[in-house]
Design an enzyme around this catalytic site. Sequence first.
Site, PDB file in Angstrom:
ATOM      1  N   ASN A  36     -31.654  76.160  52.678  1.00  0.00           N
ATOM      2  CA  ASN A  36     -31.089  74.839  52.349  1.00  0.00           C
ATOM      3  C   ASN A  36     -32.175  73.759  52.348  1.00  0.00           C
ATOM      4  O   ASN A  36     -31.871  72.581  52.172  1.00  0.00           O
ATOM      5  CB  ASN A  36     -29.948  74.470  53.314  1.00  0.00           C
ATOM      6  CG  ASN A  36     -30.452  74.176  54.727  1.00  0.00           C
ATOM      7  OD1 ASN A  36     -31.626  74.357  55.031  1.00  0.00           O
ATOM      8  ND2 ASN A  36     -29.554  73.727  55.595  1.00  0.00           N
ATOM      9  N   THR A  39     -35.898  72.052  56.571  1.00  0.00           N
ATOM     10  CA  THR A  39     -37.225  71.855  57.183  1.00  0.00           C
ATOM     11  C   THR A  39     -38.347  72.479  56.348  1.00  0.00           C
ATOM     12  O   THR A  39     -39.414  72.772  56.871  1.00  0.00           O
ATOM     13  CB  THR A  39     -37.261  72.467  58.597  1.00  0.00           C
ATOM     14  OG1 THR A  39     -36.950  73.855  58.502  1.00  0.00           O
ATOM     15  CG2 THR A  39     -36.278  71.797  59.520  1.00  0.00           C
ATOM     16  N   TYR A 147     -30.171  74.985  70.640  1.00  0.00           N
ATOM     17  CA  TYR A 147     -31.020  76.049  70.078  1.00  0.00           C
ATOM     18  C   TYR A 147     -30.978  77.289  70.959  1.00  0.00           C
ATOM     19  O   TYR A 147     -30.670  78.387  70.493  1.00  0.00           O
ATOM     20  CB  TYR A 147     -32.439  75.511  69.957  1.00  0.00           C
ATOM     21  CG  TYR A 147     -33.439  76.460  69.330  1.00  0.00           C
ATOM     22  CD1 TYR A 147     -33.378  76.779  67.978  1.00  0.00           C
ATOM     23  CD2 TYR A 147     -34.479  77.008  70.087  1.00  0.00           C
ATOM     24  CE1 TYR A 147     -34.314  77.634  67.397  1.00  0.00           C
ATOM     25  CE2 TYR A 147     -35.419  77.851  69.517  1.00  0.00           C
ATOM     26  CZ  TYR A 147     -35.340  78.158  68.171  1.00  0.00           C
ATOM     27  OH  TYR A 147     -36.267  79.001  67.608  1.00  0.00           O
ATOM     28  N   LYS A 151     -29.016  80.663  69.974  1.00  0.00           N
ATOM     29  CA  LYS A 151     -29.732  81.931  69.740  1.00  0.00           C
ATOM     30  C   LYS A 151     -29.218  83.015  70.689  1.00  0.00           C
ATOM     31  O   LYS A 151     -29.170  84.190  70.333  1.00  0.00           O
ATOM     32  CB  LYS A 151     -31.232  81.735  69.934  1.00  0.00           C
ATOM     33  CG  LYS A 151     -31.897  80.899  68.843  1.00  0.00           C
ATOM     34  CD  LYS A 151     -32.095  81.691  67.564  1.00  0.00           C
ATOM     35  CE  LYS A 151     -32.908  80.920  66.535  1.00  0.00           C
ATOM     36  NZ  LYS A 151     -33.125  81.656  65.284  1.00  0.00           N
TER      37      LYS A 151
HETATM   38  P1  NAD Z   1     -38.875  76.734  59.730  1.00  0.00           P
HETATM   39  O1  NAD Z   1     -38.137  75.500  60.118  1.00  0.00           O
HETATM   40  O2  NAD Z   1     -40.143  76.598  58.982  1.00  0.00           O
HETATM   41  O3  NAD Z   1     -37.938  77.711  58.903  1.00  0.00           O
HETATM   42  C1  NAD Z   1     -36.544  77.750  59.009  1.00  0.00           C
HETATM   43  C2  NAD Z   1     -35.969  77.735  57.599  1.00  0.00           C
HETATM   44  O4  NAD Z   1     -34.535  77.828  57.680  1.00  0.00           O
HETATM   45  C3  NAD Z   1     -36.293  76.452  56.844  1.00  0.00           C
HETATM   46  O5  NAD Z   1     -36.745  76.776  55.555  1.00  0.00           O
HETATM   47  C4  NAD Z   1     -34.969  75.711  56.808  1.00  0.00           C
HETATM   48  O6  NAD Z   1     -34.846  74.867  55.684  1.00  0.00           O
HETATM   49  C5  NAD Z   1     -33.979  76.874  56.790  1.00  0.00           C
HETATM   50  N1  NAD Z   1     -32.641  76.537  57.299  1.00  0.00           N
HETATM   51  C6  NAD Z   1     -32.307  75.876  58.431  1.00  0.00           C
HETATM   52  N2  NAD Z   1     -30.980  75.812  58.568  1.00  0.00           N
HETATM   53  C7  NAD Z   1     -30.445  76.463  57.498  1.00  0.00           C
HETATM   54  C8  NAD Z   1     -29.123  76.733  57.068  1.00  0.00           C
HETATM   55  N3  NAD Z   1     -28.058  76.305  57.763  1.00  0.00           N
HETATM   56  N4  NAD Z   1     -28.942  77.440  55.913  1.00  0.00           N
HETATM   57  C9  NAD Z   1     -30.004  77.852  55.180  1.00  0.00           C
HETATM   58  N5  NAD Z   1     -31.284  77.620  55.543  1.00  0.00           N
HETATM   59  C10 NAD Z   1     -31.494  76.930  56.684  1.00  0.00           C
HETATM   60  O7  NAD Z   1     -39.091  77.551  61.081  1.00  0.00           O
HETATM   61  P2  NAD Z   1     -39.877  78.912  61.348  1.00  0.00           P
HETATM   62  O8  NAD Z   1     -40.910  78.618  62.355  1.00  0.00           O
HETATM   63  O9  NAD Z   1     -40.260  79.550  60.060  1.00  0.00           O
HETATM   64  O10 NAD Z   1     -38.738  79.776  62.062  1.00  0.00           O
HETATM   65  C11 NAD Z   1     -38.030  80.813  61.386  1.00  0.00           C
HETATM   66  C12 NAD Z   1     -37.135  81.525  62.378  1.00  0.00           C
HETATM   67  O11 NAD Z   1     -37.912  82.086  63.442  1.00  0.00           O
HETATM   68  C13 NAD Z   1     -36.087  80.622  63.026  1.00  0.00           C
HETATM   69  O12 NAD Z   1     -34.867  81.320  63.138  1.00  0.00           O
HETATM   70  C14 NAD Z   1     -36.659  80.350  64.402  1.00  0.00           C
HETATM   71  O13 NAD Z   1     -35.655  80.106  65.359  1.00  0.00           O
HETATM   72  C15 NAD Z   1     -37.412  81.639  64.689  1.00  0.00           C
HETATM   73  N6  NAD Z   1     -38.513  81.421  65.646  1.00  0.00           N
HETATM   74  C16 NAD Z   1     -39.660  80.792  65.267  1.00  0.00           C
HETATM   75  C17 NAD Z   1     -40.672  80.567  66.201  1.00  0.00           C
HETATM   76  C18 NAD Z   1     -41.983  79.898  65.837  1.00  0.00           C
HETATM   77  O14 NAD Z   1     -42.848  79.742  66.699  1.00  0.00           O
HETATM   78  N7  NAD Z   1     -42.216  79.524  64.605  1.00  0.00           N
HETATM   79  C19 NAD Z   1     -40.493  80.967  67.532  1.00  0.00           C
HETATM   80  C20 NAD Z   1     -39.295  81.569  67.887  1.00  0.00           C
HETATM   81  C21 NAD Z   1     -38.315  81.811  66.935  1.00  0.00           C
END
Ligand code: NAD
Length: 324
Positions: A36, A39, A147, A151
């Site tokens: 969507n 972010t 969050y 999760k």
């Molecule tokens: P990010 O914010 O770059 O990516 C998340 C993506 O999900 C974004 O593109 C956002 O637009 C999309 N999104 C959010 N809500 C949505 C919805 N309702 N419908 C459709 N799309 C939606 O973050 P990231 O760092 O790439 O994280 C990706 C995943 O990994 C997440 O689930 C996050 O919780 C998990 N995670 C990441 C980290 C980290 O250090 N980066 C650590 C632990 C967990």
Amino acid sequence: MAKIKRILVTGGAGFIGSHLCRCLVEQGHDVICVDNFFTSQKSNVAPLLNKPNFELIRHDIVFPLFLEVDEVYNLACPAAPGHYQYNPVKTMKTSLAGSINMLGLAKRCRAKILQASTSEVYGDPEIHPQPEDYRGSVNPIGPRSCYDEGKRAAEALFMDYHRMHKMPIRIVRIFNTYGPRMHPFDGRVVSNFIRQALTGEPITLYGDGSQTRSFCYLDDLAEGIIRMMDNEENFVGPVNLGNPDELTIKELAELVAELTGTKLQYAELPLPLDDPCKRKPDITLAKKKLHWQPTTSLRDGLTKTIEWFRSINLEHYRPPTPMY
Ligand code: NAD
Ligand code: UDP
């Protein structure tokens, strides 16, 4: 040649998701990216748009979605504290309603589905490093709970679908990850420090900087996620994926200053409520079950990340939420 699969990546335009899409497209799979763009922005997947085995759909996973696929990587969810706290109710809905929708889709298609969970399920941990059987110390009513508890509930849902419907699921608990294409205005520590160092702003140190984290380079993490999805042992997890190399946030600031060749200047800010004091993954299980461990040192990973930050035009990025 390995079987070509139809793979859905939710949150596929995000930092980790877009890299995963790239890897899966390169492996020859048919990849559908759903996002969507809360972010992220299209530019993260722009190089994939002309590939015949890549498709981009703007969709919010809080609403049902009907597609035919063999595998689902469920990554959609804001991940940076400033992003997930912006609209906490929506964050919780994404973890709950979003997971139910994606689990329903996977059940209908008999697809394998992987949940991107997080080290935040351990909260502010009393056990160090954190193994998977540690049940965590999460504040259920604090500013991070939308969050953390979202999760945790998603993990419960995945396990219930697995037990009740015998669905092939996978759960990975991701620890702090960094690398090229992280959103420069996501407010996370690595992006803040690099951006601030390169633009000559003071480094925003929250608290005294003695809190610790362990940072994993994106390529290492993506390799671990794909290995977990592909493991043939039906090992469902949860499994920790992260780099056990732990350092304080102040040490990170010093390293960023050294690698960018800038003089350290701090803007000291209060430590946010419920900010975990320490975090380091125990990756014994990932080593044993997936034969996986990170291979990129923080110094090398940061050097590549700094190079990427130098190459971008910050004006092309919109902060998804107000900055601290
Ligand atoms: P990010 O914010 O770059 O990516 C998340 C993506 O999900 C974004 O593109 C956002 O637009 C999309 N999104 C959010 N809500 C949505 C919805 N309702 N419908 C459709 N799309 C939606 O973050 P990231 O760092 O790439 O994280 C990706 C995943 O990994 C997440 O689930 C996050 O919780 C998990 N995670 C990441 C980290 C980290 O250090 N980066 C650590 C632990 C967990
Ligand atoms: N942090 C900091 N300055 C910043 C951003 C973050 O000192 O500009 C600290 C934050 O308080 C936390 C750590 O860095 O202790 C990691 O924060 P981040 O938001 O990247 O991720 P978290 O692991 O807390 O989810």
